[in-house]
Design an enzyme around this catalytic site. Structure first.
Site, short mmCIF file in Angstrom:
data_model
loop_
_atom_site.label_atom_id
_atom_site.label_comp_id
_atom_site.label_asym_id
_atom_site.label_seq_id
_atom_site.Cartn_x
_atom_site.Cartn_y
_atom_site.Cartn_z
N CYS A 2 41.24 52.18 13.21
CA CYS A 2 42.18 53.18 13.50
C CYS A 2 42.39 54.05 12.52
O CYS A 2 42.48 54.06 11.31
CB CYS A 2 43.36 52.44 13.94
SG CYS A 2 43.36 51.19 15.15
N ARG A 27 37.13 56.44 12.45
CA ARG A 27 37.79 55.12 12.03
C ARG A 27 38.01 54.29 13.15
O ARG A 27 38.36 53.00 13.19
CB ARG A 27 39.21 55.32 11.32
CG ARG A 27 39.34 56.14 9.91
CD ARG A 27 40.54 56.16 9.44
NE ARG A 27 41.12 54.93 9.21
CZ ARG A 27 40.56 54.44 8.04
NH1 ARG A 27 39.95 54.93 7.04
NH2 ARG A 27 41.43 53.21 7.73
N TRP A 75 40.71 51.76 17.13
CA TRP A 75 39.58 50.77 17.36
C TRP A 75 40.47 49.38 17.92
O TRP A 75 40.92 48.76 17.03
CB TRP A 75 38.76 50.64 16.00
CG TRP A 75 37.45 49.69 16.00
CD1 TRP A 75 36.31 50.10 16.40
CD2 TRP A 75 37.48 48.50 15.83
NE1 TRP A 75 35.61 49.05 16.42
CE2 TRP A 75 36.28 47.95 15.90
CE3 TRP A 75 38.70 47.34 15.37
CZ2 TRP A 75 35.74 46.60 15.64
CZ3 TRP A 75 38.09 46.30 14.99
CH2 TRP A 75 36.81 46.03 15.33
N ASN A 101 47.86 51.00 12.03
CA ASN A 101 46.48 50.82 11.67
C ASN A 101 46.66 49.50 11.04
O ASN A 101 47.00 49.39 9.91
CB ASN A 101 45.74 51.77 10.99
CG ASN A 101 44.42 51.23 10.26
OD1 ASN A 101 43.91 50.58 10.63
ND2 ASN A 101 44.23 51.62 9.06
N GLY A 102 46.01 48.44 11.90
CA GLY A 102 45.86 46.93 11.19
C GLY A 102 46.13 45.79 12.17
O GLY A 102 46.02 46.14 13.51
N GLU A 488 17.83 47.23 6.55
CA GLU A 488 18.58 48.47 6.58
C GLU A 488 17.95 49.36 7.79
O GLU A 488 18.62 50.00 8.69
CB GLU A 488 18.74 49.13 5.35
CG GLU A 488 19.48 50.53 5.25
CD GLU A 488 21.04 50.62 6.08
OE1 GLU A 488 21.58 49.24 6.04
OE2 GLU A 488 21.36 51.57 6.15
N LYS A 492 20.18 50.38 11.37
CA LYS A 492 20.20 51.94 11.71
C LYS A 492 19.86 51.93 12.97
O LYS A 492 20.80 52.69 13.86
CB LYS A 492 19.41 52.65 10.85
CG LYS A 492 19.96 52.79 9.35
CD LYS A 492 21.08 53.70 9.09
CE LYS A 492 22.36 53.15 9.24
NZ LYS A 492 22.84 52.27 8.06
N GLU A 495 22.54 49.92 15.41
CA GLU A 495 24.01 50.66 15.36
C GLU A 495 23.70 51.95 16.41
O GLU A 495 24.91 52.09 17.01
CB GLU A 495 24.17 51.09 13.97
CG GLU A 495 24.72 50.22 12.93
CD GLU A 495 24.97 50.75 11.67
OE1 GLU A 495 25.83 50.50 11.15
OE2 GLU A 495 23.93 51.56 11.14
N HIS A 511 6.10 32.97 10.57
CA HIS A 511 6.95 31.92 10.87
C HIS A 511 7.92 32.25 12.11
O HIS A 511 8.94 31.26 12.34
CB HIS A 511 7.73 31.47 9.75
CG HIS A 511 6.94 31.02 8.43
ND1 HIS A 511 6.15 29.99 8.67
CD2 HIS A 511 6.53 31.70 7.34
CE1 HIS A 511 5.47 29.91 7.39
NE2 HIS A 511 5.92 31.11 6.47
N LYS A 610 33.90 53.02 11.04
CA LYS A 610 33.39 53.35 9.67
C LYS A 610 33.98 52.39 8.86
O LYS A 610 33.37 52.02 7.92
CB LYS A 610 33.95 54.80 9.58
CG LYS A 610 33.15 55.28 8.13
CD LYS A 610 31.87 55.82 8.19
CE LYS A 610 31.06 56.01 6.78
NZ LYS A 610 29.63 55.64 7.01
C1 G6P Z 1 31.14 48.94 8.89
C2 G6P Z 1 30.34 50.27 8.92
C3 G6P Z 1 29.06 50.21 8.09
C4 G6P Z 1 29.27 49.72 6.58
C5 G6P Z 1 30.37 48.48 6.82
C6 G6P Z 1 30.75 48.29 5.34
O1 G6P Z 1 30.58 48.09 9.52
O2 G6P Z 1 30.24 50.68 10.15
O3 G6P Z 1 28.37 51.19 8.09
O4 G6P Z 1 28.24 49.58 6.07
O5 G6P Z 1 31.54 48.67 7.47
O6 G6P Z 1 31.56 49.06 5.00
P1 G6P Z 1 32.00 49.58 3.40
O7 G6P Z 1 32.95 50.58 3.29
O8 G6P Z 1 32.66 48.23 2.64
O9 G6P Z 1 30.57 49.81 2.82
#
Ligand code: G6P
Length: 615
Positions: A2, A27, A75, A101-102, A488, A492, A495, A511, A610
């Site tokens: 949010c 956000r 969100w 937000n929260g 990673e 990506k 996501e 395995h 994010k």
């Molecule tokens: C969310 C974001 C990711 C990020 C993760 C941790 O899931 O979408 O891209 O890696 O949070 O966030 P931070 O700000 O703690 O790195």
């Protein structure tokens, strides 16, 4: 998790709030809303969907006049994303309006109590409970809005950044924070409130960042009064000069923020080591480490806590720390660590890695570690963020604002910082020779140019993306330092393209995942010359004999893998510890291009946000 934005001053609030919401959309983006006050009427428009949907609806629904405005991009936590659950929320009388937000954890008990007192609720949200609780306090105690917010918040359990407006006191907005960020922009005769400074950067460079447990009454033509929510004591607000500029938060000619941020990596990496690393003199200066060298270097154990991409950077760091500094490392998901009664001693150092510096689980893990006596060190990107303040010391990544939800430059700059720390510790402990140390620094200095070279494979990667864009699954394999890179790469792809992808240590493939391989299955293998090369080549043979499609990331000039793979993507040669900084690049581009070709919203993938400020 949010985004909130508010304005009170002499300008039209609507364009400021709308633009602010667009900048905060990273956000959360499942619904959005704006409330405006034009001197007599409080008007509101809100909708499920993005800020662009809100704009279309709002402008045909209400007049956009008014010099006070509150906006929210959501969100969802409590209540599905729909028009009614969108923020802002009115109180029952229609006098008060709130954005939040929260999460208010005890909202159910409060709601039952308020229902008994005759309050009704339109939405399923915890936020509508809070605004009515504030209204109830005003009525019962006959107090002003600021006091009522304070009394109400002292009855809540949870996390919040809120802004509240009362139409019968139209010259003030009341804000408060606990666990979610809140910045106040201080202009000439005008104030802005927002989850971060991006909504007001073109209007003022002066900002007050509220601390956890603080609230403020922001008064038009007057000032900002900051208090502690718990005991009402006045706080002298620290007005900070912002370093952010508008260019950093705009797309700069790129189609998406993610692409811009991928291409920013050469600069982001050099910005991260610049001023810290003097390669020719063989020196690394990092105040957060220098000032605490004995404590960190003598740690019995380093525990790294993080989430998402930052957790992957932690896994890379595990290899670097153990290799170079010879300190045992454990890497934990913050959300697991905090709930499993971990054994932590005063001799441990806990490193929190977080781009936003706001991730709720990482923050909680750090607090827990500190309570148990460990030394807490933060690696954050956002300056002044909660985790950077909560930790005993830290080192920032200087990636600049990262807006695309899929993290790219934050990852490579986290690895850069962690490598510098490992090298410093190794030098102090004598676990790395001076010549090796110097060589690492010189190689690090060459990384930005090598990243630029890696970015040149873009056309080839587009071709590969086109070929495999409809693959339902994809496997990513790597060993050693490049095992976390495989994780990673898979993250990506998941996501932003919603293709199922798994990252695996290449040797573990036999395995289990090997059963998935057939002629439909693309397998991305990181097979750089340094680090178990021959073993990875054997793994490639195993895939090939099962007819899997091989996309290999190799060291420039490699001929052996070229013979076996369907596609090879070259990256320049470097020392093993630094290869993740290069091998990551083609994987970021591959997922980006596949997602674009599939028509997905790259910068705002579904269901994600994010900054995750809820558990
Ligand atoms: C969310 C974001 C990711 C990020 C993760 C941790 O899931 O979408 O891209 O890696 O949070 O966030 P931070 O700000 O703690 O790195």
């Amino acid at each position: 998790m949010c985004g909130i934005v508010g304005y009170i001053g002499h300008r039209e609030a609507y364009p400021i709030v709308l633009k602010g919401l667009q900048r905060l959309e990273y956000r959360g983006y499942d619904s959005a809303g704006i409330a405006l006050f034009d001197g007599s009427d409080l008007k509101m428009s809100k909708t499920k969907g993005k800020v662009a949907d809100l704009k279309a609806r709002l402008e045909s629904e209400i007049s956009t006049d008014g010099t006070v405005g509150l906006g929210h991009t959501r969100w969802a936590t409590h209540g599905e994303p729909n028009d009614v659950n969108s923020h802002p929320h009115y109180s029952n009388s229609g006098e008060l309006v709130i954005i939040h937000n929260g999460i208010i954890e005890n909202y159910d008990a409060l709601k039952k109590e308020l229902k008994k007192r005759g309050y009704t609720f339109k939405s399923d949200t915890d936020t509508e409970v809070l605004v009515n609780l504030i209204e109830d306090v005003i009525k019962k105690e006959n107090v002003k809005l600021g006091k009522a917010v304070q009394i109400a918040l002292n009855q809540t359990v949870g996390a919040y950044a809120i802004a509240v407006f009362n139409k019968s006191k139209p010259d003030e907005i009341v804000v408060a924070r606990l666990g979610s960020p809140l910045a106040i922009g201080v202009g000439e005769d005008e104030f802005f409130v927002a989850s971060d400074a991006s909504p007001f950067i073109e209007f003022t460079n002066n900002a007050i960042y509220l601390e956890d447990g603080e609230m403020a009454v922001v008064r038009r033509h007057k000032d900002v009064r900051v208090r502690k929510i718990k005991d009402d004591s006045l706080v002298d607000p620290y007005v900070q000069e912002l370093q952010l500029n508008l260019e950093q938060i705009e797309k700069g000619g790129y189609e998406h923020f993610m692409l811009k941020e991928i291409h920013e990596q050469p600069n982001a990496i050099s910005d991260t080591y610049r001023g810290r690393m003097l390669a020719d003199k063989g020196i690394i200066r990092m105040a957060g480490v220098d000032d605490n060298m004995e404590r960190i270097a003598n740690a019995k154990r380093i525990i790294i806590v993080a989430c998402g991409t930052s957790w992957h950077a932690g896994l890379v760091a595990e290899y670097i720390f153990e290799d170079i500094a010879r300190i045992p490392v454990e890497v934990e998901y913050a959300s697991e660590f905090r709930y499993r009664n971990p054994i932590i001693s005063e001799n441990d150092v806990v490193i929190a890695i977080s781009q936003s510096g706001e991730t709720a689980d990482t923050m909680a893990a750090i607090k827990l570690a500190k309570e148990k006596g460990a030394f807490a060190f933060g690696v954050c990107n956002v300056v002044g963020s909660s985790i950077s303040r909560e930790t005993n010391a830290g080192a920032y990544t200087h990636a600049g604002p990262e807006i695309g939800v899929a993290s790219t430059k934050a990852f490579t700059t986290q690895i850069t910082v962690l490598t510098l720390i490992a090298l410093k510790l190794g030098k102090f402990k004598g676990t790395i020779s001076q010549s090796d140390f110097q060589f690492h620094l010189q190689e690090m200095e060459r990384i930005p140019e090598k990243v630029k070279e890696a970015l040149k494979s873009d056309n080839l990667i587009q071709e590969i993306a086109y070929k495999y864009r409809y693959a339902p699954n994809c496997l990513y394999l790597g060993r050693g330092y490049n095992f976390p890179v495989a994780l990673e790469g898979a993250l990506k792809l998941k996501e932003i393209s919603y293709i199922h992808a798994e990252g695996y240590p290449a040797a573990e493939m036999k395995h289990g995942p090997i059963a998935l391989i057939d002629e439909q299955m693309p397998v991305v293998v990181i097979a750089t010359k340094k680090g178990h090369y021959e073993k990875v080549v054997s793994n490639i043979q195993e895939i090939k004999s099962r007819k899997g499609k091989i996309i290999a990331v190799v060291t420039k000039g490699d001929e052996e893998v070229r013979e076996l793979a369907d596609y090879v993507i070259e990256v320049p040669e470097t020392i093993e510890a630094l290869t993740p900084l290069l091998t990551t690049i083609p994987l970021q581009l591959l997922s980006y291009h596949i997602a674009v070709m599939l028509g997905k919203n790259v910068d705002q993938p579904r269901n994600l946000a994010k900054s995750v400020t809820v558990e």
